[in-house]
Design a protein around this motif. Structure first.
Motif, mmCIF file in Angstrom:
data_model
loop_
_atom_site.group_PDB
_atom_site.id
_atom_site.type_symbol
_atom_site.label_atom_id
_atom_site.label_comp_id
_atom_site.label_asym_id
_atom_site.label_seq_id
_atom_site.Cartn_x
_atom_site.Cartn_y
_atom_site.Cartn_z
ATOM 1 N N GLU A 56 53.453 -55.444 -22.879
ATOM 2 C CA GLU A 56 53.343 -54.462 -23.827
ATOM 3 C C GLU A 56 52.725 -54.739 -25.117
ATOM 4 O O GLU A 56 51.701 -54.239 -25.678
ATOM 5 C CB GLU A 56 54.891 -54.064 -24.311
ATOM 6 N N GLN A 73 49.115 -55.362 -24.461
ATOM 7 C CA GLN A 73 48.283 -54.024 -24.533
ATOM 8 C C GLN A 73 48.066 -53.626 -25.981
ATOM 9 O O GLN A 73 47.095 -52.914 -26.313
ATOM 10 C CB GLN A 73 48.959 -53.133 -23.767
ATOM 11 N N LYS A 74 49.033 -53.614 -26.897
ATOM 12 C CA LYS A 74 48.783 -53.318 -28.195
ATOM 13 C C LYS A 74 47.977 -54.022 -28.904
ATOM 14 O O LYS A 74 47.041 -53.629 -29.743
ATOM 15 C CB LYS A 74 50.175 -53.482 -29.227
#
Length: 164
Positions: free
Chosen positions: A100, A103-104
Motif C-alpha cells: 500500500e 503504491q502511494k
C-alpha cells in the motif's frame, strides 16, 4: 495478450533454438539451456493520444499475475537522477511487502517520471536536475531548452506531487 499456450510455445521454441546454438562446445556434446522463468518483455499500453491506457494496463497486470514469475529487469531510470532516494525507497517498500505504501509512493512518482521521460525528455531532466541542486547543464544540439510554458508545466508536475 498472448495466452498460456502461446507463451509455452515461445519458451519451447527459444529453448530449442538455444540448444541448437550451443551444440558443438569443446566437450562435443550439446546442452539444453533452462530458460524457465524467462518471458518476453512486458510493455506499458498507450492510447492513441500517447497517454497510459490504465484500463488495459490493469487488465494486463491481472493476466500477468497468473504467470509464475516475479521481478523485472531494465527500466528508464531518468527520475532516479533527481529523486533517487525516493526511487530506492519504492524498491525497499516492494521488497518488504509494504504494497500500500509502495503504491502511494508510485502514484506520486508517475507524473514526474512521465515529465522527465516521455513529455519533456532530456531538456526536462536537465532542468529538474538544476532545480534539485545538481548540474543538468545546457542542452546539446539538436535539443532545445524548454520554453517558459513548458518549464512551468514541468514545475507543476513536480510541485503537485509534493517534490518541489
Amino acid at each position: 495478450m498472448m495466452g498460456p499456450r502461446v507463451w509455452s510455445s515461445v519458451r519451447q521454441g527459444l529453448s530449442r533454438g538455444l540448444a541448437r546454438n550451443i551444440r558443438g562446445l569443446a566437450s562435443g556434446e550439446g546442452r539444453k539451456v533452462d530458460i524457465a522463468g524467462i518471458y518476453p518483455p512486458v510493455t506499458t499500453p498507450f492510447t492513441a493520444t500517447a497517454e497510459v491506457d490504465y484500463g488495459k494496463l490493469e487488465e494486463n497486470l491481472h493476466k500477468l499475475g497468473t504467470l509464475p514469475f516475479r521481478g523485472a529487469v531494465g527500466g528508464v531510470c531518468a527520475l532516479a537522477n533527481v529523486l533517487g532516494a525516493q526511487v530506492c525507497q519504492l524498491e525497499r517498500l516492494c521488497l518488504t511487502g509494504q504494497w500500500e505504501d509502495a503504491q502511494k509512493l508510485q502514484h506520486r512518482l508517475i507524473e514526474p517520471n512521465a515529465a522527465v521521460t516521455r513529455r519533456f525528455g532530456i531538456p526536462g531532466l536537465k532542468k529538474t536536475m538544476d532545480w534539485f541542486g545538481y548540474y543538468g547543464g545546457p542542452c546539446r544540439s539538436p535539443l532545445q531548452e524548454l520554453r517558459p510554458t513548458e518549464e512551468e508545466a514541468l514545475r507543476v508536475d513536480f510541485t503537485s506531487n509534493g517534490w518541489l
